[in-house]
Design an enzyme around this catalytic site. Sequence first.
Site, mmCIF file in Angstrom:
data_model
loop_
_atom_site.group_PDB
_atom_site.id
_atom_site.type_symbol
_atom_site.label_atom_id
_atom_site.label_comp_id
_atom_site.label_asym_id
_atom_site.label_seq_id
_atom_site.Cartn_x
_atom_site.Cartn_y
_atom_site.Cartn_z
ATOM 1 C CG ASP A 91 50.802 43.154 37.521
ATOM 2 O OD1 ASP A 91 51.975 43.144 37.071
ATOM 3 O OD2 ASP A 91 50.455 43.923 38.440
ATOM 4 C CD GLU A 155 55.150 47.694 38.046
ATOM 5 O OE1 GLU A 155 55.825 48.723 38.196
ATOM 6 O OE2 GLU A 155 54.040 47.685 37.465
#
Length: 446
Positions: A91, A155
């Site tokens: 991400d 994350e």
Amino acid sequence: MADTDRPEAIDAQALDEVVRFTSDLIRIDTTNRGGGDGSERAAAEYVAEMLGDVEIEPTLLERSPGRTNVVARIEGTDPSAPALLVHGHLDVVPAEPADWTVHPFSGEVRDGVVWGRGAIDMKNMDAMVLAVVRAWARAGVRPRRDIVLAFTADEEDSAAWGSGFLAESHAELFEGCTEGISESGAFTFHVGPGMRIYPIAAGERGTAWLKLTAHGRAGHGSKANRDNAVSRLAAAVARIGEHRWPVRLTPTVKAALTELAELQGVTADVDAPGFDVDALLAKLGPAAALIEPTVRNSANPTVLEAGYKVNVIPGSATAYVDGRLLPGGEEEFHDTLDRLTGPDVEWEFHHREPPLEAPMDTPTYRAMRAAVEHFDPGARAVPYCMSGGTDAKQFSRLGIAGYGFSPLRLPEGFDYQALYHAVDERVPVEALHFGVRVLDHFLQRA
């Protein structure tokens, strides 16, 4: 096979692939807006395809649809050796195209540089790992110890859909892992003319995101109100923002200070009574920027929420604070926040993760340092502590010591740390080539 006999597996195809994979992954928009709003599925499928192409079997795992993680294991030649985790997140934080020189999800390669969101944080490392393990498959190379690969979701928020989910629900996939490597380490930091260091992280400050709430008496904005929730909250936020936290030196930070002082020809006894860390930092030149954020706890107000109309005093007001903790600093942090918020403002942890400290006197850490210096002989690898945090926090719940090691050789004037979450994020092609060579060398010998 002796370490000296291990072949360098990186070929021309690997050098081409690391650039292509970085660009391809950037083009897959995996923006994480927080609160569960994001999707890594397309990037995870891309990673799984690249692994499957060379007969590395990937496992795709989701806590909820679209929030996809990929885990795979490569068997080593020494079954008695503990496994090593290599992890990177898929991400990225949001990007506003209008602010960028190139479109943030173009993955454009221009003038020897790959542009786009994730070029540094951290699709570059994901691409390097893919290029290395595919090169191993072509060359018939196996590492000494098992390598567990994890490409994670979420994350950039709480990790609840990513490494937190994996550690809690799929711990068996990380069986035998004692150490792990990931982002934010082994990048070139220019500390003076011809002087290059590569900071390798052996610690992270803990995450302490806070929610502050003040209550008061709602009323008309034209009337005196000594129970004004906004005033109470604003006063507490100001006290937090102005607070000067005391020095707290961890073993990693002490080691960093000692080695950097030695490189600069400065005498430093970090254990001496009355040691003045700020005076030493003033003598370290540009390198001080690596250490200064990690000699104290910190708390920075970031969000204020109150009211709905200018002539209405609201009954409550809320703020959020980004707090960071050093190992051993939890009690100090808690007591200080109680004092700074005072009796009229409540505070609680909005999100909390522990600080980390990993040993530096280990064969793995020495192998990281040696790998960097092998490919840049004029440089020096040094320890440091990250000011922020990574997925290593979640994997630490499984007893895995985490290190920051995503090697890049960067030209002078290229401010790596300033590009995290920034406009015009980019990475030089030559830095990626350096990274795959270093990772191959290290992972075969770790």
